[in-house]
Design a protein around this motif. Structure first.
Motif, short mmCIF file in Angstrom:
data_model
loop_
_atom_site.label_atom_id
_atom_site.label_comp_id
_atom_site.label_asym_id
_atom_site.label_seq_id
_atom_site.Cartn_x
_atom_site.Cartn_y
_atom_site.Cartn_z
N THR A 46 9.93 1.83 42.32
CA THR A 46 11.40 1.90 42.95
C THR A 46 12.09 2.92 42.06
O THR A 46 12.12 2.86 40.86
CB THR A 46 12.32 0.52 42.72
N ILE A 47 12.69 4.00 42.67
CA ILE A 47 13.38 4.96 41.71
C ILE A 47 14.80 5.05 42.07
O ILE A 47 15.34 4.99 43.09
CB ILE A 47 12.58 6.45 42.53
N GLU A 48 15.44 5.26 40.98
CA GLU A 48 17.06 5.31 40.91
C GLU A 48 17.27 6.60 41.63
O GLU A 48 16.75 7.41 41.91
CB GLU A 48 17.41 5.62 39.33
N PRO A 49 18.62 6.51 42.12
CA PRO A 49 18.97 7.58 42.99
C PRO A 49 19.23 8.84 42.08
O PRO A 49 19.51 8.96 40.86
CB PRO A 49 20.44 7.25 43.36
N GLY A 50 18.78 9.99 42.82
CA GLY A 50 18.97 11.12 42.16
C GLY A 50 17.51 11.69 41.44
O GLY A 50 17.40 13.04 41.05
N TRP A 51 16.74 10.67 41.40
CA TRP A 51 15.48 10.82 40.49
C TRP A 51 14.42 10.99 41.77
O TRP A 51 14.40 10.62 43.00
CB TRP A 51 15.08 9.82 39.53
N HIS A 52 13.05 11.66 41.65
CA HIS A 52 11.96 11.54 42.40
C HIS A 52 10.54 11.59 41.54
O HIS A 52 10.74 11.83 40.40
CB HIS A 52 12.00 12.63 43.31
N VAL A 53 9.70 10.82 42.10
CA VAL A 53 8.32 10.69 41.53
C VAL A 53 7.26 11.69 42.33
O VAL A 53 7.43 11.74 43.77
CB VAL A 53 7.96 9.38 41.53
#
Length: 149
Positions: A46-53
């Motif tokens: 689960t990724i915070e807005p603005g970030w990516h994996v």
């Protein structure tokens, strides 16, 4: 002397307040038995807005790809490699190449063949890198353990 000491303590707490660790990705795990001898392990980011994996499929010279290392177990064997959904692919100026990544959330799936009856525990670790439009955090590694009932 007391004023200097008091100022140093205040400065320490001010710096400590700004030095919080960024953790824009939270991981969760689950498993579902699909038959008497097979199961699927789900690893969700689960990724915070603005970030990516990043995807598992990254060409050399780019960011650190997401990788899974499963601990060998006598109660199970892996079936194939971890599956992932279709990723977003875009050119990233930081790496001067197209890269594939996930935003908001992603669920990776690993099929396992069960060798024993009863409960089995699948263990492993995931290594990943996360970035936003301004910076990348150093690669991180998270261990996991999932019970298959």
């Amino acid at each position: 002397m007391k004023k200097v000491l008091l100022m140093m303590v205040a400065l320490f707490f001010t710096v400590a307040a700004f030095a919080q660790i960024e953790a824009p990705v939270k991981w969760s795990y689950a498993a579902k038995k699909t038959s008497a001898t097979e199961a699927v392990v789900f690893v969700k980011a689960t990724i915070e807005p603005g970030w990516h994996v990043y995807s598992q499929n990254i060409k050399e010279g780019g960011p650190i790809a997401t990788t899974f290392t499963f601990t060998p177990g006598k109660d199970y064997t892996l079936v194939g490699k971890p599956a992932e959904p279709k990723a977003i692919t875009k050119y990233e100026d930081n790496f001067k190449m197209n890269v594939s990544y996930f935003e908001n959330s992603v669920i990776f799936q690993q099929k396992v063949k069960l060798k024993a009856k009863g409960e089995t525990t699948v263990k492993g670790k995931v290594e990943y890198m996360t970035c936003n439009d301004r910076k990348c955090l150093p690669p991180d590694e998270v261990e996991f353990s999932v019970n298959v009932k």
